[in-house]
Design a protein around this motif. Structure first.
Motif, PDB file in Angstrom:
ATOM      1  N   LEU A  84       0.906  -1.276  -0.101  1.00  0.00           N
ATOM      2  CA  LEU A  84      -0.049  -0.175   0.004  1.00  0.00           C
ATOM      3  C   LEU A  84       0.844   1.411  -0.029  1.00  0.00           C
ATOM      4  O   LEU A  84       0.602   2.195  -0.582  1.00  0.00           O
ATOM      5  N   ALA A  85       1.932   1.313   0.593  1.00  0.00           N
ATOM      6  CA  ALA A  85       2.709   2.539   0.995  1.00  0.00           C
ATOM      7  C   ALA A  85       3.536   2.841  -0.371  1.00  0.00           C
ATOM      8  O   ALA A  85       3.861   3.988  -0.336  1.00  0.00           O
ATOM      9  N   GLN A  86       3.550   1.741  -1.292  1.00  0.00           N
ATOM     10  CA  GLN A  86       4.331   2.261  -2.097  1.00  0.00           C
ATOM     11  C   GLN A  86       3.651   2.530  -3.529  1.00  0.00           C
ATOM     12  O   GLN A  86       4.232   2.680  -4.512  1.00  0.00           O
ATOM     13  N   GLN A  87       2.302   2.697  -3.566  1.00  0.00           N
ATOM     14  CA  GLN A  87       1.372   3.017  -4.404  1.00  0.00           C
ATOM     15  C   GLN A  87       1.643   4.487  -4.700  1.00  0.00           C
ATOM     16  O   GLN A  87       2.214   5.290  -3.959  1.00  0.00           O
ATOM     17  N   PRO A  88       1.359   5.010  -5.990  1.00  0.00           N
ATOM     18  CA  PRO A  88       1.842   6.167  -6.467  1.00  0.00           C
ATOM     19  C   PRO A  88       0.966   7.450  -5.512  1.00  0.00           C
ATOM     20  O   PRO A  88       1.751   8.256  -5.097  1.00  0.00           O
ATOM     21  N   GLN A  89      -0.112   6.879  -5.139  1.00  0.00           N
ATOM     22  CA  GLN A  89      -0.971   7.900  -4.291  1.00  0.00           C
ATOM     23  C   GLN A  89      -1.266   6.948  -3.016  1.00  0.00           C
ATOM     24  O   GLN A  89      -2.426   6.522  -2.920  1.00  0.00           O
ATOM     25  N   ALA A  90      -0.371   6.863  -2.064  1.00  0.00           N
ATOM     26  CA  ALA A  90      -0.698   5.970  -0.988  1.00  0.00           C
ATOM     27  C   ALA A  90      -1.497   6.493   0.101  1.00  0.00           C
ATOM     28  O   ALA A  90      -1.693   7.651   0.063  1.00  0.00           O
ATOM     29  N   PRO A  91      -2.246   5.764   1.041  1.00  0.00           N
ATOM     30  CA  PRO A  91      -3.085   6.108   2.056  1.00  0.00           C
ATOM     31  C   PRO A  91      -2.165   6.892   2.971  1.00  0.00           C
ATOM     32  O   PRO A  91      -1.039   6.525   3.181  1.00  0.00           O
ATOM     33  N   SER A  92      -2.686   8.046   3.713  1.00  0.00           N
ATOM     34  CA  SER A  92      -2.251   8.656   4.792  1.00  0.00           C
ATOM     35  C   SER A  92      -2.552   7.824   6.141  1.00  0.00           C
ATOM     36  O   SER A  92      -1.828   8.096   7.123  1.00  0.00           O
ATOM     37  N   ALA A  93      -3.276   6.888   6.126  1.00  0.00           N
ATOM     38  CA  ALA A  93      -3.606   6.198   7.409  1.00  0.00           C
ATOM     39  C   ALA A  93      -4.027   4.741   6.838  1.00  0.00           C
ATOM     40  O   ALA A  93      -4.759   4.572   5.821  1.00  0.00           O
ATOM     41  N   ILE A  94      -3.829   3.672   7.863  1.00  0.00           N
ATOM     42  CA  ILE A  94      -4.286   2.464   7.674  1.00  0.00           C
ATOM     43  C   ILE A  94      -4.950   1.929   8.590  1.00  0.00           C
ATOM     44  O   ILE A  94      -4.509   1.880   9.943  1.00  0.00           O
ATOM     45  N   PHE A  95      -6.277   1.362   8.443  1.00  0.00           N
ATOM     46  CA  PHE A  95      -6.921   0.610   9.560  1.00  0.00           C
ATOM     47  C   PHE A  95      -6.679  -0.832   9.305  1.00  0.00           C
ATOM     48  O   PHE A  95      -7.237  -1.426   8.294  1.00  0.00           O
ATOM     49  N   ALA A  96      -6.000  -1.687  10.158  1.00  0.00           N
ATOM     50  CA  ALA A  96      -6.147  -3.086  10.097  1.00  0.00           C
ATOM     51  C   ALA A  96      -7.007  -3.716  11.049  1.00  0.00           C
ATOM     52  O   ALA A  96      -7.284  -3.143  12.600  1.00  0.00           O
ATOM     53  N   VAL A  97      -7.582  -4.868  10.795  1.00  0.00           N
ATOM     54  CA  VAL A  97      -8.826  -5.265  11.365  1.00  0.00           C
ATOM     55  C   VAL A  97      -8.212  -6.141  12.679  1.00  0.00           C
ATOM     56  O   VAL A  97      -9.038  -6.783  13.413  1.00  0.00           O
ATOM     57  N   SER A  98      -6.840  -6.359  12.904  1.00  0.00           N
ATOM     58  CA  SER A  98      -6.544  -6.981  14.267  1.00  0.00           C
ATOM     59  C   SER A  98      -5.131  -6.347  14.366  1.00  0.00           C
ATOM     60  O   SER A  98      -4.307  -5.665  13.652  1.00  0.00           O
ATOM     61  N   ASP A  99      -4.704  -6.597  15.555  1.00  0.00           N
ATOM     62  CA  ASP A  99      -3.728  -5.939  16.201  1.00  0.00           C
ATOM     63  C   ASP A  99      -2.412  -6.696  15.643  1.00  0.00           C
ATOM     64  O   ASP A  99      -1.361  -6.081  15.375  1.00  0.00           O
ATOM     65  N   THR A 100      -2.420  -8.020  15.586  1.00  0.00           N
ATOM     66  CA  THR A 100      -1.289  -8.651  14.872  1.00  0.00           C
ATOM     67  C   THR A 100      -1.159  -8.075  13.469  1.00  0.00           C
ATOM     68  O   THR A 100       0.183  -7.973  13.089  1.00  0.00           O
ATOM     69  N   LEU A 101      -1.952  -7.878  12.661  1.00  0.00           N
ATOM     70  CA  LEU A 101      -1.902  -7.163  11.541  1.00  0.00           C
ATOM     71  C   LEU A 101      -1.380  -5.779  11.664  1.00  0.00           C
ATOM     72  O   LEU A 101      -0.200  -5.409  10.731  1.00  0.00           O
ATOM     73  N   ALA A 102      -2.008  -5.011  12.456  1.00  0.00           N
ATOM     74  CA  ALA A 102      -1.231  -3.816  12.592  1.00  0.00           C
ATOM     75  C   ALA A 102       0.214  -3.511  13.249  1.00  0.00           C
ATOM     76  O   ALA A 102       0.687  -2.727  12.389  1.00  0.00           O
ATOM     77  N   ILE A 103       0.375  -4.562  14.080  1.00  0.00           N
ATOM     78  CA  ILE A 103       1.745  -4.472  14.488  1.00  0.00           C
ATOM     79  C   ILE A 103       2.739  -4.887  13.125  1.00  0.00           C
ATOM     80  O   ILE A 103       3.771  -4.295  12.992  1.00  0.00           O
ATOM     81  N   GLY A 104       2.522  -5.734  12.544  1.00  0.00           N
ATOM     82  CA  GLY A 104       3.166  -6.163  11.198  1.00  0.00           C
ATOM     83  C   GLY A 104       3.193  -4.955  10.201  1.00  0.00           C
ATOM     84  O   GLY A 104       3.944  -4.448   9.615  1.00  0.00           O
ATOM     85  N   VAL A 105       2.073  -4.193  10.122  1.00  0.00           N
ATOM     86  CA  VAL A 105       2.024  -2.679   9.245  1.00  0.00           C
ATOM     87  C   VAL A 105       3.159  -1.914   9.561  1.00  0.00           C
ATOM     88  O   VAL A 105       3.870  -1.206   8.915  1.00  0.00           O
ATOM     89  N   ILE A 106       3.181  -1.664  11.044  1.00  0.00           N
ATOM     90  CA  ILE A 106       4.145  -0.722  11.443  1.00  0.00           C
ATOM     91  C   ILE A 106       5.519  -1.088  11.013  1.00  0.00           C
ATOM     92  O   ILE A 106       6.279  -0.407  10.474  1.00  0.00           O
ATOM     93  N   HIS A 107       5.791  -2.360  11.165  1.00  0.00           N
ATOM     94  CA  HIS A 107       7.102  -2.817  10.677  1.00  0.00           C
ATOM     95  C   HIS A 107       7.340  -2.705   8.880  1.00  0.00           C
ATOM     96  O   HIS A 107       8.330  -2.450   8.629  1.00  0.00           O
ATOM     97  N   GLY A 108       6.218  -3.132   8.580  1.00  0.00           N
ATOM     98  CA  GLY A 108       6.314  -2.815   7.022  1.00  0.00           C
ATOM     99  C   GLY A 108       6.497  -1.806   6.424  1.00  0.00           C
ATOM    100  O   GLY A 108       7.172  -1.428   5.447  1.00  0.00           O
ATOM    101  N   LEU A 109       5.765  -0.747   7.211  1.00  0.00           N
ATOM    102  CA  LEU A 109       6.091   0.745   6.575  1.00  0.00           C
ATOM    103  C   LEU A 109       7.259   1.225   7.079  1.00  0.00           C
ATOM    104  O   LEU A 109       8.021   2.027   6.230  1.00  0.00           O
ATOM    105  N   ARG A 110       8.022   0.776   7.952  1.00  0.00           N
ATOM    106  CA  ARG A 110       9.307   1.016   8.420  1.00  0.00           C
ATOM    107  C   ARG A 110      10.444   0.457   7.302  1.00  0.00           C
ATOM    108  O   ARG A 110      11.531   1.110   6.813  1.00  0.00           O
ATOM    109  N   SER A 111      10.087  -0.683   6.763  1.00  0.00           N
ATOM    110  CA  SER A 111      10.755  -1.381   5.897  1.00  0.00           C
ATOM    111  C   SER A 111      11.180  -0.621   4.560  1.00  0.00           C
ATOM    112  O   SER A 111      11.687  -0.665   3.830  1.00  0.00           O
TER     113      SER A 111
END
Length: 352
Positions: free
Chosen positions: A254-281
């Motif tokens: 999602l973050a590497q799309q030409p017009q990326a979201p400015s916020a992400i809602f993840a439907v579980s904390d395990t996904l959301a914690i992964g999201v934070i690490h994925g964004l940092r990467s």
């Protein structure tokens, strides 16, 4: 002496001798230690409701301290009960289920039941095999956390069996249930992001075989529509896993799309914690570049950097309520045991 008279003498002798633990502690000894009658100890061991909570706790403490153990085989033969409750969980690896299971086990123990944790992997065949234990009276009841689609498939064949649905439920199946209002909770998460000025809000969802995934997705879509924002399909992803790596991979995409979201809602904390690490990467900062909101409020949510903003589910209470609903159904199979929706809450931390 005939064989029948010998059996009668044996039965009468066992009825007057209190059962003893392997260490020699008797039920009378437990009663003396707790300062209650033998009858009260017996009521606690058999899960009767007419014991005050303080008295029940005192008896259970005396049982633990003395090492007293009930002769379960003998009692089960007399009562035709297994004193065993099944808890069917689709994913042992998700910490969300751990606190629910603790709540179930706590109530089960208070009422003299054992809990057997069953890993179904959200597989209908495996769940059916556990329902077979109920049909063969190898277990007294079950609590099902599997997808509502599986419950629907088994509903007609198992509606007469003593089970309840927890978190995932379909009222049309006709069994007691406990959960939260996933639609409203998801809307609250999205409205929080809208209030922070976000207009491009992405959704990382799980498998839509789960009722909660469909409800949370609809809550997300409707909250955007009510705010005058047309939902963008490019910002929505459905995954077949709730683990950290799945969230990280989806966030990087999602973050590497030409017009990326400015916020992400993840439907579980395990996904959301992964999201934070994925964004940092991919070089994105949270929340400066992209804000993140999760769902569940598992214990790790408050410990990561930044701490996770999330929707808190009353996980322990969900498990305790499910166990109490099942015990009500066991006590009176003909009773109309209602469904229960428990409150959620938004927990605001540093990620959004």
């Amino acid at each position: 002496m005939s064989r029948s008279s010998s059996r009668t003498d044996s039965t009468s002798a066992s009825s007057v001798r209190p059962p003893r633990a392997a260490e020699g502690v008797s039920i009378a000894g437990v009663a003396e230690q707790a300062g209650v009658s033998v009858a009260t100890v017996s009521r606690v061991l058999n899960g009767h409701e007419n014991v005050r909570p303080a008295t029940r706790d005192k008896v259970l403490a005396a049982i633990d301290a003395s090492g007293y153990r009930v002769n379960e085989l003998a009692r089960n033969l007399r009562t035709a009960e297994s004193r065993l409750l099944l808890t069917m969980v689709p994913d042992f690896g998700n910490p969300f289920y751990a606190e629910i299971v603790r709540g179930i086990d706590s109530v089960a123990r208070q009422h003299g039941y054992f809990m057997l944790l069953c890993d179904t992997g959200a597989d209908p065949g495996r769940e059916r095999s556990y329902f077979d234990l109920l049909q063969r009276r190898r277990a007294d009841g079950a609590i099902c956390l599997d997808p509502a689609t599986i419950q629907q498939a088994l509903g007609e064949a198992s509606s007469a069996l003593p089970w309840v649905a927890c978190c995932e439920f379909d009222p049309s199946v006709g069994v007691p249930y406990v959960g939260i209002d996933n639609y409203r909770a998801a809307g609250d998460a999205v409205r929080h992001l809208l209030a922070r000025g976000h207009r491009r809000i992405g959704l990382i969802n799980s498998d839509v075989d789960y009722l909660y995934a469909r409800q949370r997705q609809q809550g997300y879509l409707d909250a955007l529509t009510e705010a005058g924002i047309a939902p963008d399909e490019r910002w929505r992803m459905n995954l077949n896993s709730l683990d950290y790596q799945a969230g990280a991979s989806a966030a990087a995409t999602l973050a590497q799309q030409p017009q990326a979201p400015s916020a992400i809602f993840a439907v579980s904390d395990t996904l959301a914690i992964g999201v934070i690490h994925g964004l940092r990467s991919v070089g994105k900062r949270v929340p400066d570049d992209i804000a993140v909101v999760g769902f569940d409020d598992i214990s790790l949510a408050a410990q990561i950097d930044p701490p996770l903003t999330t929707i808190a589910q009353p996980m322990r209470e969900l498990g305790e309520t499910a166990a109490r609903l099942l015990l009500q159904r066991l006590a009176n199979p003909l009773a109309n045991v209602p469904g229960v929706l428990l409150p959620h809450r938004l927990v605001i931390r540093g990620s959004a």
